[in-house]
Write an enzyme that holds these catalytic residues in place. Structure first.
Site, PDB file in Angstrom:
ATOM      1  N   ARG A  16       0.762  -1.200   0.007  1.00 12.43           N
ATOM      2  CA  ARG A  16      -0.034  -0.045  -0.020  1.00 12.43           C
ATOM      3  C   ARG A  16       0.914   1.327   0.006  1.00 12.43           C
ATOM      4  O   ARG A  16       0.935   1.892  -0.951  1.00 12.43           O
ATOM      5  CB  ARG A  16      -1.144  -0.028   1.115  1.00 12.43           C
ATOM      6  CG  ARG A  16      -2.033   1.200   0.994  1.00 12.43           C
ATOM      7  CD  ARG A  16      -1.528   2.161   1.300  1.00 12.43           C
ATOM      8  NE  ARG A  16      -1.109   2.575   2.916  1.00 12.43           N
ATOM      9  CZ  ARG A  16      -0.557   3.662   3.034  1.00 12.43           C
ATOM     10  NH1 ARG A  16      -0.652   4.809   2.375  1.00 12.43           N
ATOM     11  NH2 ARG A  16      -0.195   3.695   4.645  1.00 12.43           N
ATOM     12  N   ASP A  17       1.677   1.711   1.211  1.00 12.97           N
ATOM     13  CA  ASP A  17       2.357   2.902   1.324  1.00 12.97           C
ATOM     14  C   ASP A  17       3.625   2.961   0.197  1.00 12.97           C
ATOM     15  O   ASP A  17       3.831   3.939  -0.330  1.00 12.97           O
ATOM     16  CB  ASP A  17       2.952   2.826   2.739  1.00 12.97           C
ATOM     17  CG  ASP A  17       3.163   4.207   3.178  1.00 12.97           C
ATOM     18  OD1 ASP A  17       3.001   5.176   2.198  1.00 12.97           O
ATOM     19  OD2 ASP A  17       3.270   4.491   4.196  1.00 12.97           O
ATOM     20  N   HIS A 208       4.386   3.912  13.071  1.00 14.22           N
ATOM     21  CA  HIS A 208       4.492   3.979  11.724  1.00 14.22           C
ATOM     22  C   HIS A 208       5.549   4.913  11.129  1.00 14.22           C
ATOM     23  O   HIS A 208       5.456   5.978  11.279  1.00 14.22           O
ATOM     24  CB  HIS A 208       3.062   4.303  10.796  1.00 14.22           C
ATOM     25  CG  HIS A 208       3.226   4.488   9.251  1.00 14.22           C
ATOM     26  ND1 HIS A 208       2.678   3.205   8.697  1.00 14.22           N
ATOM     27  CD2 HIS A 208       3.710   5.268   8.658  1.00 14.22           C
ATOM     28  CE1 HIS A 208       2.856   3.715   7.246  1.00 14.22           C
ATOM     29  NE2 HIS A 208       3.391   5.060   7.250  1.00 14.22           N
ATOM     30  N   HIS A 210       9.146   6.299   8.707  1.00 13.07           N
ATOM     31  CA  HIS A 210       9.450   6.350   7.193  1.00 13.07           C
ATOM     32  C   HIS A 210      10.920   6.837   7.376  1.00 13.07           C
ATOM     33  O   HIS A 210      11.213   7.542   8.538  1.00 13.07           O
ATOM     34  CB  HIS A 210       8.918   7.735   6.672  1.00 13.07           C
ATOM     35  CG  HIS A 210       7.437   7.173   5.773  1.00 13.07           C
ATOM     36  ND1 HIS A 210       7.576   6.690   4.624  1.00 13.07           N
ATOM     37  CD2 HIS A 210       6.471   7.021   6.509  1.00 13.07           C
ATOM     38  CE1 HIS A 210       6.174   6.425   4.390  1.00 13.07           C
ATOM     39  NE2 HIS A 210       5.460   6.433   5.376  1.00 13.07           N
ATOM     40  N   CYS A 241       4.978   9.246   0.301  1.00 14.71           N
ATOM     41  CA  CYS A 241       3.759   9.638   0.370  1.00 14.71           C
ATOM     42  C   CYS A 241       3.845  10.688  -0.863  1.00 14.71           C
ATOM     43  O   CYS A 241       4.273  11.485  -0.774  1.00 14.71           O
ATOM     44  CB  CYS A 241       3.684  10.252   1.666  1.00 14.71           C
ATOM     45  SG  CYS A 241       1.753  11.012   1.632  1.00 14.71           S
ATOM     46  N   ASN A 250       9.229   3.607   4.209  1.00 15.69           N
ATOM     47  CA  ASN A 250       8.980   3.007   5.391  1.00 15.69           C
ATOM     48  C   ASN A 250      10.435   2.432   5.954  1.00 15.69           C
ATOM     49  O   ASN A 250      11.072   2.276   4.893  1.00 15.69           O
ATOM     50  CB  ASN A 250       7.810   2.234   5.401  1.00 15.69           C
ATOM     51  CG  ASN A 250       6.498   2.727   5.045  1.00 15.69           C
ATOM     52  OD1 ASN A 250       6.219   2.477   3.948  1.00 15.69           O
ATOM     53  ND2 ASN A 250       5.984   3.327   6.086  1.00 15.69           N
TER      54      ASN A 250
HETATM   55  N1  COA Z   1     -13.108   4.895  -3.292  1.00 18.11           N
HETATM   56  C1  COA Z   1     -13.606   5.188  -4.546  1.00 18.11           C
HETATM   57  N2  COA Z   1     -13.841   6.384  -4.939  1.00 18.11           N
HETATM   58  C2  COA Z   1     -13.985   7.288  -4.084  1.00 18.11           C
HETATM   59  C3  COA Z   1     -13.823   7.235  -2.862  1.00 18.11           C
HETATM   60  C4  COA Z   1     -13.166   5.788  -2.292  1.00 18.11           C
HETATM   61  N3  COA Z   1     -12.902   5.802  -1.192  1.00 18.11           N
HETATM   62  N4  COA Z   1     -14.134   8.290  -2.112  1.00 18.11           N
HETATM   63  C5  COA Z   1     -14.422   9.255  -3.218  1.00 18.11           C
HETATM   64  N5  COA Z   1     -14.547   8.667  -4.181  1.00 18.11           N
HETATM   65  C6  COA Z   1     -14.877   9.210  -5.564  1.00 18.11           C
HETATM   66  C7  COA Z   1     -16.339   9.703  -5.391  1.00 18.11           C
HETATM   67  O1  COA Z   1     -17.456   8.919  -5.608  1.00 18.11           O
HETATM   68  C8  COA Z   1     -16.423  10.774  -6.525  1.00 18.11           C
HETATM   69  O2  COA Z   1     -16.485  10.030  -7.775  1.00 18.11           O
HETATM   70  P1  COA Z   1     -16.991  10.701  -9.134  1.00 18.11           P
HETATM   71  O3  COA Z   1     -15.978  12.057  -9.423  1.00 18.11           O
HETATM   72  O4  COA Z   1     -17.105   9.817 -10.001  1.00 18.11           O
HETATM   73  O5  COA Z   1     -18.363  11.477  -8.807  1.00 18.11           O
HETATM   74  C9  COA Z   1     -14.735  11.174  -6.623  1.00 18.11           C
HETATM   75  O6  COA Z   1     -14.329  10.198  -5.800  1.00 18.11           O
HETATM   76  C10 COA Z   1     -14.860  12.638  -5.659  1.00 18.11           C
HETATM   77  O7  COA Z   1     -15.327  12.350  -4.362  1.00 18.11           O
HETATM   78  P2  COA Z   1     -15.223  13.498  -3.272  1.00 18.11           P
HETATM   79  O8  COA Z   1     -15.938  12.777  -2.146  1.00 18.11           O
HETATM   80  O9  COA Z   1     -15.380  15.021  -3.815  1.00 18.11           O
HETATM   81  O10 COA Z   1     -13.474  13.421  -2.646  1.00 18.11           O
HETATM   82  P3  COA Z   1     -12.341  14.295  -3.296  1.00 18.11           P
HETATM   83  O11 COA Z   1     -12.215  14.382  -4.540  1.00 18.11           O
HETATM   84  O12 COA Z   1     -12.488  15.550  -2.456  1.00 18.11           O
HETATM   85  O13 COA Z   1     -11.400  13.569  -2.688  1.00 18.11           O
HETATM   86  C11 COA Z   1     -10.595  11.493  -1.262  1.00 18.11           C
HETATM   87  C12 COA Z   1     -11.333  12.931  -1.384  1.00 18.11           C
HETATM   88  C13 COA Z   1     -10.485  11.276   0.177  1.00 18.11           C
HETATM   89  C14 COA Z   1     -11.559  10.346  -1.902  1.00 18.11           C
HETATM   90  C15 COA Z   1      -9.290  11.378  -1.925  1.00 18.11           C
HETATM   91  O14 COA Z   1      -8.610  12.615  -1.616  1.00 18.11           O
HETATM   92  C16 COA Z   1      -8.357  10.330  -1.722  1.00 18.11           C
HETATM   93  O15 COA Z   1      -9.023   8.973  -2.258  1.00 18.11           O
HETATM   94  N6  COA Z   1      -7.422  10.585  -1.064  1.00 18.11           N
HETATM   95  C17 COA Z   1      -6.530   9.226  -0.606  1.00 18.11           C
HETATM   96  C18 COA Z   1      -5.081   9.737  -0.682  1.00 18.11           C
HETATM   97  C19 COA Z   1      -4.055   8.551  -0.197  1.00 18.11           C
HETATM   98  O16 COA Z   1      -4.308   7.492  -0.375  1.00 18.11           O
HETATM   99  N7  COA Z   1      -3.078   9.039   0.345  1.00 18.11           N
HETATM  100  C20 COA Z   1      -2.123   8.303   0.824  1.00 18.11           C
HETATM  101  C21 COA Z   1      -2.299   7.717   2.156  1.00 18.11           C
HETATM  102  S1  COA Z   1      -1.300   8.445   3.205  1.00 18.11           S
HETATM  103 ZN    ZN Z   2       3.264   6.120   5.419  1.00 21.92          ZN
END
Ligand code: COA
Ligand code: ZN
Length: 319
Positions: A16-17, A208, A210, A241, A250
């Protein structure tokens, strides 16, 4: 005397990370192969993937397929990272054993990572907690930038504590303090754990790390001295990240397992198998990883004595 536990639990987060920042899509079958080989090497916990927006992290858009493809090894707990309720529903439907959530202790990193304020994230995580509870799935909550933020610098301990309190309130079984960009040092780790651990009895704590500034293992030693026995690590030291500038991988799983083993701390993990997995991951991503033990071999490795030295040694025993 260094205070060490008899045993620690290592959670592999490389798939994942680590994989999340790889620019070239890694085939689903290869992700499955790595997860299965990690379990076979004895990893008791694996954060397999994340159920996030495929636009935010395209590499992990095959999360359902990876979860469906792995042959589960009894005794291994398979987790996935989720940022919101949509991710939690997907993770539960995919059959994860544990949900790992993410929120940051600093506003700017939380906005960069999940496009929400901390308060908005906490509201989403309350819904995640309800979904997890209905499905009888454990929820462990990670806190990014717990030891410092690449945008804001110091994170006041009071702010970190208030995030912990809100996560405990919404049902976290465990709290993972994440040093997202390698800003923590052992003294700070000790100060934070000594303050937080007694205030939240019954919580399982994870560190956790890095290794961005080569302080991951010293920080883990400090945390063990405080009584922490759960550590995240990534195979070969893979990772970073995408939403934190300057982040690198990590702590390397096999380097950590080697270090613990050398000190007599049990992990239940087969180091030789782990090193083989790390070499396989290097092949898959097509570049060397920072892990050191896979290059140097374990500290039990011995080299033949050079002839010139043997001659002197046998001379001195006969003398
Ligand atoms: N899985 C799949 N799709 C998702 C989702 C999820 N968990 N959460 C939201 N979405 C989709 C929505 O359905 C929407 O889809 P559409 O454009 O087809 O309608 C789109 O994503 C936008 O949704 P919204 O709620 O407005 O989210 P956003 O654009 O503000 O993004 C997150 C917010 C949290 C979904 C996004 O920033 C994200 O997934 N971040 C993860 C970052 C990550 O993994 N970082 C590393 C870990 S430390
Ligand atoms: Zn991390």
């Amino acid at each position: 005397m260094l205070r060490l536990p008899d045993r620690v639990t290592v959670c592999e987060v490389g798939t994942r990370d680590g994989f999340q920042i790889e620019p070239e899509f890694i085939a689903t079958e290869q992700k499955i192969e790595v997860v299965e080989r990690l379990a076979e090497a004895g990893l008791p916990r694996i954060e397999v993937t994340s159920f996030v927006s495929p636009k935010a992290v395209p590499q992990l858009r095959d999360a359902e397929a990876v979860m469906a493809g792995i042959h589960r090894r009894p005794g291994t707990r398979y987790a996935a990272l989720v940022p919101n309720d949509k991710g939690a529903s997907r993770a539960v439907d995919a059959g994860v054993d544990v949900i790992h959530t993410v929120v940051s202790a600093s506003e700017s990193h939380n906005l960069a990572n999940v496009n929400m304020t901390i308060a908005e994230s906490i509201a989403k995580l309350r819904a995640v907690g309800e979904i997890a509870a209905r499905a009888s799935v454990t929820m462990n909550c990670g806190i990014s930038t717990s030891f410092g933020c690449p945008f804001e610098g110091d994170v006041p301990i009071g702010r970190l504590e208030s995030v912990v309190a809100r996560l405990v309130d919404l049902g976290a079984a465990g709290i993972g303090l994440a040093d997202t960009t390698g800003m923590a040092n052992p003294r700070q780790v000790t100060e934070i754990l000594e303050r937080l651990m007694p205030r939240f009895p019954g919580i399982e704590w994870t560190l956790h790390t890095h290794d961005t500034r080569a302080m991951a293992i010293p920080n883990i030693l400090a945390a063990m001295a405080c009584g922490v026995t759960n550590f995240d690590a990534s195979i070969g030291g893979l990772g970073g990240c995408p939403f934190a500038p300057g982040a690198s991988g990590n702590v390397c799983t096999e380097d950590l397992v080697h270090c613990l083993g050398a000190m007599g701390v049990a992990t239940g993990i087969d180091l030789a198998k782990l090193i083989d997995v790390s070499k396989r991951v290097q092949q898959i991503i097509g570049r060397p990883l920072p892990g050191q033990v896979m290059k140097a071999g374990p500290s039990t490795r011995r080299y033949p004595v050079p002839d010139s030295v043997s001659a002197k040694l046998s001379g001195s025993t006969h003398a």
